[in-house]
Motif scaffolding. Sequence first.
Motif, PDB file in Angstrom:
ATOM      1  N   THR A 137       0.863  -1.175   0.000  1.00 33.05           N
ATOM      2  CA  THR A 137       0.000   0.000   0.000  1.00 33.05           C
ATOM      3  C   THR A 137       0.901   1.226   0.000  1.00 33.05           C
ATOM      4  O   THR A 137       2.023   1.182   0.497  1.00 33.05           O
ATOM      5  CB  THR A 137      -0.923   0.044   1.233  1.00 33.05           C
ATOM      6  N   LEU A 138       0.414   2.300  -0.578  1.00 38.16           N
ATOM      7  CA  LEU A 138       1.171   3.552  -0.617  1.00 38.16           C
ATOM      8  C   LEU A 138       0.258   4.714  -0.278  1.00 38.16           C
ATOM      9  O   LEU A 138      -0.908   4.728  -0.672  1.00 38.16           O
ATOM     10  CB  LEU A 138       1.730   3.810  -2.023  1.00 38.16           C
ATOM     11  N   THR A 139       0.790   5.679   0.433  1.00 32.48           N
ATOM     12  CA  THR A 139       0.118   6.951   0.640  1.00 32.48           C
ATOM     13  C   THR A 139       1.056   8.019   0.111  1.00 32.48           C
ATOM     14  O   THR A 139       2.163   8.185   0.628  1.00 32.48           O
ATOM     15  CB  THR A 139      -0.197   7.194   2.119  1.00 32.48           C
ATOM     16  N   CYS A 140       0.623   8.708  -0.926  1.00 35.71           N
ATOM     17  CA  CYS A 140       1.454   9.717  -1.580  1.00 35.71           C
ATOM     18  C   CYS A 140       0.839  11.087  -1.348  1.00 35.71           C
ATOM     19  O   CYS A 140      -0.386  11.241  -1.438  1.00 35.71           O
ATOM     20  CB  CYS A 140       1.530   9.439  -3.076  1.00 35.71           C
ATOM     21  N   SER A 141       1.673  12.069  -1.052  1.00 37.35           N
ATOM     22  CA  SER A 141       1.137  13.413  -0.833  1.00 37.35           C
ATOM     23  C   SER A 141       2.060  14.457  -1.421  1.00 37.35           C
ATOM     24  O   SER A 141       3.281  14.269  -1.479  1.00 37.35           O
ATOM     25  CB  SER A 141       0.908  13.677   0.649  1.00 37.35           C
TER      26      SER A 141
END
Length: 122
Positions: free
Chosen positions: A28-32
């Motif tokens: 999973t990835l959270t990109c901001s």
Amino acid sequence: MRLLTRLTLTLTLPVLAAVSAPTAQAATLTCSGTVTSVTAHADGSIWVKPSWNSNALQLCNAATVWKSVPLESCKRWHAQALLARSTRETMVVYYPSTAVATTCGAIPAGSGADAPGYLTNQ
């Protein structure tokens, strides 16, 4: 008794091998970051150029379901991406299953990107 032991080993070994075999799991990835452009294409696809990736990435498609993203979600995400672009807010995109990338910078260009699970502005 010898036959029972041989039968037990014959049935048990494949099961143990299957249980102990490594399985491929998607990350999973959270990109901001900020968004420098938002593009709506004639085919309905919505693309953004985020600061966390050197490529323009497809978020969804407002005309047809793309990688299981519903049309209504896509239309909302398009509005959120436009808002993030115009206000220079930070946009956060969560990828619940990234089969093609292990970092935000490695997400492939365009429709090669995985489908986001959610998008929010901060």
